[in-house]
Design an enzyme around this catalytic site. Structure first.
Site, PDB file in Angstrom:
ATOM      1  N   ASP A  13       0.811  -1.224   0.000  1.00 47.55           N
ATOM      2  CA  ASP A  13       0.000   0.000   0.000  1.00 47.55           C
ATOM      3  C   ASP A  13       0.841   1.269   0.000  1.00 47.55           C
ATOM      4  O   ASP A  13       0.434   2.281   0.568  1.00 47.55           O
ATOM      5  CB  ASP A  13      -0.964   0.034   1.201  1.00 47.55           C
ATOM      6  CG  ASP A  13      -1.836  -1.190   1.279  1.00 47.55           C
ATOM      7  OD1 ASP A  13      -2.327  -1.620   0.234  1.00 47.55           O
ATOM      8  OD2 ASP A  13      -2.014  -1.727   2.388  1.00 47.55           O
ATOM      9  N   LYS A  16       2.070   2.322  -5.014  1.00 49.61           N
ATOM     10  CA  LYS A  16       2.761   1.849  -6.219  1.00 49.61           C
ATOM     11  C   LYS A  16       1.910   2.029  -7.480  1.00 49.61           C
ATOM     12  O   LYS A  16       2.423   2.430  -8.511  1.00 49.61           O
ATOM     13  CB  LYS A  16       3.088   0.349  -6.107  1.00 49.61           C
ATOM     14  CG  LYS A  16       4.098   0.010  -5.057  1.00 49.61           C
ATOM     15  CD  LYS A  16       4.348  -1.473  -5.014  1.00 49.61           C
ATOM     16  CE  LYS A  16       3.179  -2.286  -4.498  1.00 49.61           C
ATOM     17  NZ  LYS A  16       2.831  -2.068  -3.072  1.00 49.61           N
ATOM     18  N   GLY A  40      -4.172  -4.675  -4.757  1.00 43.79           N
ATOM     19  CA  GLY A  40      -5.236  -3.891  -5.353  1.00 43.79           C
ATOM     20  C   GLY A  40      -4.766  -2.468  -5.438  1.00 43.79           C
ATOM     21  O   GLY A  40      -4.171  -1.974  -4.496  1.00 43.79           O
ATOM     22  N   HIS A  41      -4.935  -1.871  -6.578  1.00 44.88           N
ATOM     23  CA  HIS A  41      -4.662  -0.445  -6.589  1.00 44.88           C
ATOM     24  C   HIS A  41      -5.658   0.305  -7.443  1.00 44.88           C
ATOM     25  O   HIS A  41      -6.269  -0.233  -8.355  1.00 44.88           O
ATOM     26  CB  HIS A  41      -3.208  -0.132  -6.937  1.00 44.88           C
ATOM     27  CG  HIS A  41      -2.778  -0.615  -8.270  1.00 44.88           C
ATOM     28  ND1 HIS A  41      -1.815  -1.571  -8.431  1.00 44.88           N
ATOM     29  CD2 HIS A  41      -3.179  -0.256  -9.487  1.00 44.88           C
ATOM     30  CE1 HIS A  41      -1.646  -1.777  -9.711  1.00 44.88           C
ATOM     31  NE2 HIS A  41      -2.449  -1.007 -10.374  1.00 44.88           N
ATOM     32  N   GLN A 223       2.200  -5.906  -3.018  1.00 38.83           N
ATOM     33  CA  GLN A 223       2.594  -6.021  -1.607  1.00 38.83           C
ATOM     34  C   GLN A 223       3.911  -5.256  -1.360  1.00 38.83           C
ATOM     35  O   GLN A 223       4.222  -4.353  -2.120  1.00 38.83           O
ATOM     36  CB  GLN A 223       2.725  -7.478  -1.162  1.00 38.83           C
ATOM     37  CG  GLN A 223       1.397  -8.201  -1.008  1.00 38.83           C
ATOM     38  CD  GLN A 223       0.873  -8.779  -2.302  1.00 38.83           C
ATOM     39  OE1 GLN A 223       1.603  -9.384  -3.057  1.00 38.83           O
ATOM     40  NE2 GLN A 223      -0.399  -8.602  -2.571  1.00 38.83           N
TER      41      GLN A 223
END
Ligand code: IMP
Length: 430
Positions: A13, A16, A40-41, A223
Site C-alpha cells: 500500500d 505503487k 489492489g490499486h 505487496q
C-alpha cells in the site's frame, strides 16, 4: 532500454499503482510477477477511476503488452470480471497475456484461507482471505493447478480428482465444512479456461522478445518487502516474494537483465493486517496520517480495511533497500505531512540497552524494540501544487533528503497528491 522493477519497500500500500500508472505509459511491456488478487490499486486517469487487482497497469494504453507472469496466483473469476469491467468502459484487453505456468486459485484455497485464519484465533495473520496462502502452499507442495491445465479437459479432471479428494477430507474432517463437488468444480474451471483461452499463453517468448528488442519493460510489484515470505516480519507476511528477486523469478527474467530497482516508500508507514509495527501511532496523530474522507484515505483497496499508521521507519526501509538492491526511491504521499509542526523518523531501535540498526528476525523481539526518533521540523504549507523538487518547501526537501540518506538510495520520484501531475520526477527512469 531499461528493465525496471518497481517494488513496495514497506508493508504494501505504498502507492505503487499510482506510480506504475505513470511509468507504464512509457513502458512497452508491463508485467505482474507475484502475489494475486490480494493486491489492489486504484488508478485514476482520463477514462475514470479503476480498481485493479490482477491486471497490470499498462492496460490503459492499447500499445502496451501486459503480462501476468508465472509467479502470480490467478483467481480466474476475478480476472474475468476485471476484463469485463475494463472492456465495458472501452479499455482494450487484446494485449493481455496470462502465463500458462501461473497457478490457479481454486475454491478450496479461499475456503481454507478463511477457515485456517479463523482457527488461528488470537494468532491470526490478518490475511486478505483471497486464498493466496493456500494456493502458494499447493504450488510448493506440487499439488497446484496451473492456467494451462484449465485448457486440457483430461489433465484438469485428473489433477482435480486427486487434489479434491484430499482437500475435501481436510474441509470436512478438520474444519467441519462442506465438501466441494468434483463435477461442479471441474465444469466451472473448464468454463473459465474456455473464456480465458485467448489470454493464456507461454509468456516467456513475449517477455524475452521485448528484452531482446531493447524495449522498456516495467515489472510491477505487489505487496511490499516487509511482507516477503523470506525477509519480512514472518509469520505476518504474504506467501510470495514481492521484491526484486521475486520480480526476476516471477516474471522469468534473469537478474543480470534488471537495470534498476525502484523502491516505493510512503513518507510515513502503514500496515494492514496483524503483526509488529514499531513506529505505529494511535489517536489524533493517527487520524492526521489516515486522511479519512480524502482521496488519499488509508483504507485498503482490496479489503476496505482501515490501515494502521505510524512514522517513517528508516531501520526497516534501509533493510528493504539492502535486501532488494534498491538504487532509487520513490516517496509517496508527502502532502499528508503538510500540516504537522514536527515529523518523526525512526533511525534505530533500542532493545534493553542495545542500539539496533537492523530489524530482529523474531516477532516477539521486534515487538519489544523501542523506536529511536529523530525529529525534523514540518513545513506547514501545502505541497500539492509542487511540480518540481525545488518547488517544495525547504523543510520538505530536507525531510526527503534525510530519508534518502538513511535508506542509502537516490531520489527518483516524489508524489504530493493522487493525480499524475502530482508526481514529481527527479530522475527520468525510462
Ligand atoms: P495474504 O497475502 O492475503 O495471505 O495476507 C497476508 C498478509 O499480507 C496480511 O497481513 C495482509 O493484510 C497483507 N497483504 C497482502 N496483500 C497486501 C497488499 O496488497 N497490501 C497490503 N497488505 C497486504
Amino acid at each position: 532500454m531499461p528493465v525496471i522493477a518497481l517494488i513496495g519497500a514497506q508493508w504494501g500500500d505504498e502507492g505503487k499503482g499510482h506510480l506504475v500508472d505513470l511509468l507504464a505509459g512509457k513502458a512497452r511491456l508491463v508485467a505482474r510477477y507475484s502475489g494475486g488478487n490480494n493486491a489492489g490499486h486504484t488508478v485514476v486517469n482520463h477514462l475514470g477511476t479503476f480498481k485493479l487487482h490482477l491486471i497490470p497497469s499498462g492496460i490503459f494504453d492499447p500499445a502496451i503488452v501486459n503480462v501476468i507472469g508465472p509467479g502470480v496466483v490467478v483467481n480466474p473469476e476475478v480476472l474475468l470480471n476485471e476484463i469485463r469491467d475494463l472492456q465495458a468502459r472501452g479499455v482494450s484487453t487484446a494485449k493481455l497475456f496470462v502465463s500458462e505456468r501461473a497457478h490457479v486459485i481454486m475454491p478450496y484455497h479461499i475456503m481454507l484461507d478463511q477457515l485456517q485464519e479463523e482457527a488461528r484465533g488470537e494468532g491470526r495473520i490478518g490475511t486478505t482471505g483471497r486464498g493466496i496462502g493456500p494456493a502458494f502452499a499447493d504450488k510448493m507442495s506440487r499439488t497446484g493447478i496451473r492456467m494451462a491445465d484449465l485448457l486440457h479437459e483430461e489433465t484438469l479432471l485428473h489433477r482435480l480428482r486427486v487434489v479434491l479428494e484430499e482437500k475435501n477430507r481436510l474441509l470436512t474432517r478438520i474444519y467441519n465444512a462442506k465438501p466441494l463437488s468434483l463435477h461442479d468444480t471441474y465444469l466451472r474451471y473448464l468454463e473459465y479456461g474456455r473464456r480465458l483461452a485467448e489470454h493464456i499463453s507461454d509468456v516467456h517468448p513475449i517477455i524475452n522478445r521485448a528484452i531482446e528488442k531493447d524495449l522498456p519493460v516495467l515489472l510491477e510489484g505487489a505487496q511490499g518487502a516487509l511482507l516477503d515470505v523470506d525477509h519480512g516480519t514472518y509469520p505476518y507476511v504474504t506467501s510470495s516474494p514481492p521484491g526484486a528477486a521475486g520480480a526476476c523469478q516471477g516474471a522469468g527474467i534473469g537478474p543480470t537483465r534488471l537495470n534498476a530497482v525502484v523502491g516505493v516508500l510512503k513518507a510515513y508507514t502503514t500496515r494492514v493486517g496483524e503483526g509488529p509495527f514499531p513506529t505505529e501511532v494511535h489517536g489524533a496523530e493517527a487520524d492526521e496520517l489516515r486522511q479519512i474522507g480524502t482521496p488519499w484515505a488509508e483504507v485498503g483497496t482490496t479489503t476496505g480495511r482501515l490501515r494502521r499508521v505510524g512514522w517513517f521507519d528508516a531501520v526497516l526501509a534501509r533493510y528493504a533497500a539492502q535486501i532488494n538492491g534498491i538504487d532509487t526511491i520513490a516517496i509517496t504521499k508527502l502532502d499528508v505531512l503538510d500540516n504537522l509542526p514536527t515529523i518523526k523518523i525512526c533511525v534505530g531501535y533500542r532493545l534493553n540497552e542495545t542500539h539496533l540498526e537492523y530489524p530482529p528476525a523474531t516477532v516477539a523481539v521486534l515487538e519489544r524494540c523501542e523506536p529511536i526518533y529523530e525529529e525534523l521540523p514540518g513545513w506547514r504549507v501545502s505541497t500539492r501544487d509542487a511540480r518540481h523538487f525545488q518547488d517544495l518547501p525547504e523543510a520538505a526537501q530536507a525531510y526527503v533528503a534525510r530519508i534518502c540518506q538513511l535508506v542509502g538510495a537516490r531520489l527518483g520520484l516524489v508524489s504530493v497528491g493522487p493525480s499524475r501531475e502530482q508526481v514529481i520526477q527527479v530522475v527520468d527512469l525510462f
